[in-house]
Motif scaffolding. Structure first.
Motif, PDB file in Angstrom:
ATOM      1  N   THR A   1       0.835  -1.205   0.000  1.00 24.62           N
ATOM      2  CA  THR A   1       0.000   0.000   0.000  1.00 24.62           C
ATOM      3  C   THR A   1       0.866   1.250   0.000  1.00 24.62           C
ATOM      4  OG1 THR A   1      -1.704  -1.196   1.190  1.00 24.62           O
ATOM      5  CG2 THR A   1      -1.845   1.190   1.218  1.00 24.62           C
ATOM      6  N   ILE A   2       1.924   1.240   0.801  1.00 27.48           N
ATOM      7  CA  ILE A   2       2.833   2.379   0.826  1.00 27.48           C
ATOM      8  C   ILE A   2       3.498   2.552  -0.542  1.00 27.48           C
ATOM      9  CG2 ILE A   2       4.992   3.234   1.828  1.00 27.48           C
ATOM     10  CD1 ILE A   2       4.107   1.981   4.480  1.00 27.48           C
ATOM     11  N   SER A   3       3.856   1.462  -1.179  1.00 27.46           N
ATOM     12  CA  SER A   3       4.457   1.531  -2.514  1.00 27.46           C
ATOM     13  C   SER A   3       3.488   2.115  -3.532  1.00 27.46           C
ATOM     14  CB  SER A   3       4.907   0.147  -2.967  1.00 27.46           C
ATOM     15  OG  SER A   3       5.938  -0.329  -2.146  1.00 27.46           O
ATOM     16  N   THR A   4       2.202   1.803  -3.375  1.00 27.93           N
ATOM     17  CA  THR A   4       1.192   2.378  -4.265  1.00 27.93           C
ATOM     18  C   THR A   4       1.125   3.886  -4.105  1.00 27.93           C
ATOM     19  OG1 THR A   4      -0.090   0.341  -4.118  1.00 27.93           O
ATOM     20  CG2 THR A   4      -1.243   2.297  -4.917  1.00 27.93           C
ATOM     21  N   ALA A   5       1.167   4.349  -2.870  1.00 28.27           N
ATOM     22  CA  ALA A   5       1.136   5.793  -2.632  1.00 28.27           C
ATOM     23  C   ALA A   5       2.379   6.463  -3.211  1.00 28.27           C
ATOM     24  CB  ALA A   5       1.037   6.064  -1.131  1.00 28.27           C
ATOM     25  N   VAL A   6       3.526   5.851  -3.040  1.00 28.29           N
ATOM     26  CA  VAL A   6       4.770   6.406  -3.581  1.00 28.29           C
ATOM     27  C   VAL A   6       4.698   6.451  -5.107  1.00 28.29           C
ATOM     28  CG1 VAL A   6       7.242   5.967  -3.859  1.00 28.29           C
ATOM     29  CG2 VAL A   6       6.203   5.810  -1.605  1.00 28.29           C
ATOM     30  N   ALA A   7       4.167   5.404  -5.713  1.00 27.62           N
ATOM     31  CA  ALA A   7       4.053   5.374  -7.178  1.00 27.62           C
ATOM     32  C   ALA A   7       3.113   6.458  -7.689  1.00 27.62           C
ATOM     33  CB  ALA A   7       3.575   4.001  -7.634  1.00 27.62           C
ATOM     34  N   LEU A   8       1.991   6.672  -7.012  1.00 29.00           N
ATOM     35  CA  LEU A   8       1.066   7.742  -7.411  1.00 29.00           C
ATOM     36  C   LEU A   8       1.739   9.099  -7.326  1.00 29.00           C
ATOM     37  CD1 LEU A   8      -2.284   6.655  -5.730  1.00 29.00           C
ATOM     38  CD2 LEU A   8      -1.892   7.009  -8.154  1.00 29.00           C
ATOM     39  N   PHE A   9       2.385   9.342  -6.210  1.00 29.16           N
ATOM     40  CA  PHE A   9       3.040  10.623  -5.992  1.00 29.16           C
ATOM     41  C   PHE A   9       4.158  10.837  -6.999  1.00 29.16           C
ATOM     42  CE2 PHE A   9       5.207  13.845  -3.382  1.00 29.16           C
ATOM     43  CZ  PHE A   9       4.118  14.599  -3.023  1.00 29.16           C
ATOM     44  N   SER A  10       4.949   9.811  -7.222  1.00 29.35           N
ATOM     45  CA  SER A  10       6.055   9.899  -8.170  1.00 29.35           C
ATOM     46  C   SER A  10       5.544  10.109  -9.590  1.00 29.35           C
ATOM     47  CB  SER A  10       6.897   8.637  -8.085  1.00 29.35           C
ATOM     48  OG  SER A  10       8.003   8.722  -8.933  1.00 29.35           O
ATOM     49  N   GLY A  11       4.477   9.431  -9.941  1.00 28.51           N
ATOM     50  CA  GLY A  11       3.892   9.609 -11.268  1.00 28.51           C
ATOM     51  C   GLY A  11       3.404  11.021 -11.503  1.00 28.51           C
ATOM     52  N   PHE A  12       2.767  11.603 -10.499  1.00 23.66           N
ATOM     53  CA  PHE A  12       2.297  12.985 -10.616  1.00 23.66           C
ATOM     54  C   PHE A  12       3.466  13.924 -10.859  1.00 23.66           C
ATOM     55  CE2 PHE A  12       1.670  17.009  -8.319  1.00 23.66           C
ATOM     56  CZ  PHE A  12       0.709  17.571  -9.130  1.00 23.66           C
ATOM     57  N   PHE A  13       4.538  13.766 -10.088  1.00 20.12           N
ATOM     58  CA  PHE A  13       5.664  14.676 -10.235  1.00 20.12           C
ATOM     59  C   PHE A  13       6.452  14.418 -11.516  1.00 20.12           C
ATOM     60  CE2 PHE A  13       4.961  15.821  -5.821  1.00 20.12           C
ATOM     61  CZ  PHE A  13       5.121  17.190  -5.916  1.00 20.12           C
ATOM     62  N   ASN A  14       6.478  13.193 -12.002  1.00 23.23           N
ATOM     63  CA  ASN A  14       7.142  12.936 -13.276  1.00 23.23           C
ATOM     64  C   ASN A  14       6.376  13.571 -14.429  1.00 23.23           C
ATOM     65  OD1 ASN A  14       9.622  11.311 -13.035  1.00 23.23           O
ATOM     66  ND2 ASN A  14       8.293   9.991 -11.844  1.00 23.23           N
ATOM     67  N   ILE A  15       5.064  13.576 -14.361  1.00 26.17           N
ATOM     68  CA  ILE A  15       4.270  14.267 -15.378  1.00 26.17           C
ATOM     69  C   ILE A  15       4.481  15.768 -15.265  1.00 26.17           C
ATOM     70  CG2 ILE A  15       1.913  14.810 -16.099  1.00 26.17           C
ATOM     71  CD1 ILE A  15       1.229  11.874 -15.448  1.00 26.17           C
TER      72      ILE A  15
END
Length: 171
Positions: A90-104
């Motif tokens: 679950t923590i990895s999912t949150a990190v992936a969402l956050f990272s995806g937003f900032f990469n965009i």
């Protein structure tokens, strides 16, 4: 009566055609390529401000929902291995969402800042260090949770704080 119905229908058709023409005009406006002056994003434009606020709001909501619907980290650290893996996923999912937003966000010019005091011009993508500061401590916390009860509980705070300190001091 028939004349009145025809007039009403003609009025509705005229309104519908007017709306369609407005939509086509807006689509043509959106299809034209509009260059940003000097590669900068106009932060005075309400559309740009709305996109930034909406992106930040949705990522904050997603992270809050992920953590609010999950068990507490202190309880998870003492849980069996299978439950610790679920919390870490679950923590990895949150990190992936956050990272995806900032990469965009890095693809745009919104986060580009010119660093003063340099001999040559250097543009910093500010979203990159912000992403690191937001995600690296969470991944450090994940290591403590995954390690289990043998790791002292103060490390849940110490490891993420040390990660933030290193990132703030520079690499």
């Amino acid at each position: 009566m028939a004349v009145r119905n025809n007039n009403v229908i003609e009025g509705q058709l005229a309104d519908a055609l007017s709306t369609i023409q407005d939509v086509i005009g807006n689509l043509r406006r959106l299809q034209t390529v509009q260059d940003c002056p000097e590669g900068k994003v106009d932060l005075e434009d309400p559309h740009n401000i709305a996109q930034i606020v909406q992106g930040a709001g949705f990522i904050a909501l997603a992270m809050w929902l992920i953590f609010a619907n999950n068990s507490k980290v202190a309880v998870a650290q003492k849980a069996p291995l299978e439950q610790r893996h679920a919390v870490c996923a679950t923590i990895s999912t949150a990190v992936a969402l956050f990272s995806g937003f900032f990469n965009i966000l890095q693809l745009t010019a919104i986060d580009d800042f010119d660093l003063p005091g340099r001999a040559s011009a250097f543009s910093l993508n500010l979203s990159r260090p912000v992403e690191w500061i937001a995600t690296c401590p969470i991944m450090q916390l994940k290591l403590v949770v995954l390690a289990g009860a043998r790791v002292p509980s103060y490390r849940r705070f110490m490891m993420p704080l040390l990660s933030v300190a290193v990132l703030l001091c520079g690499t």
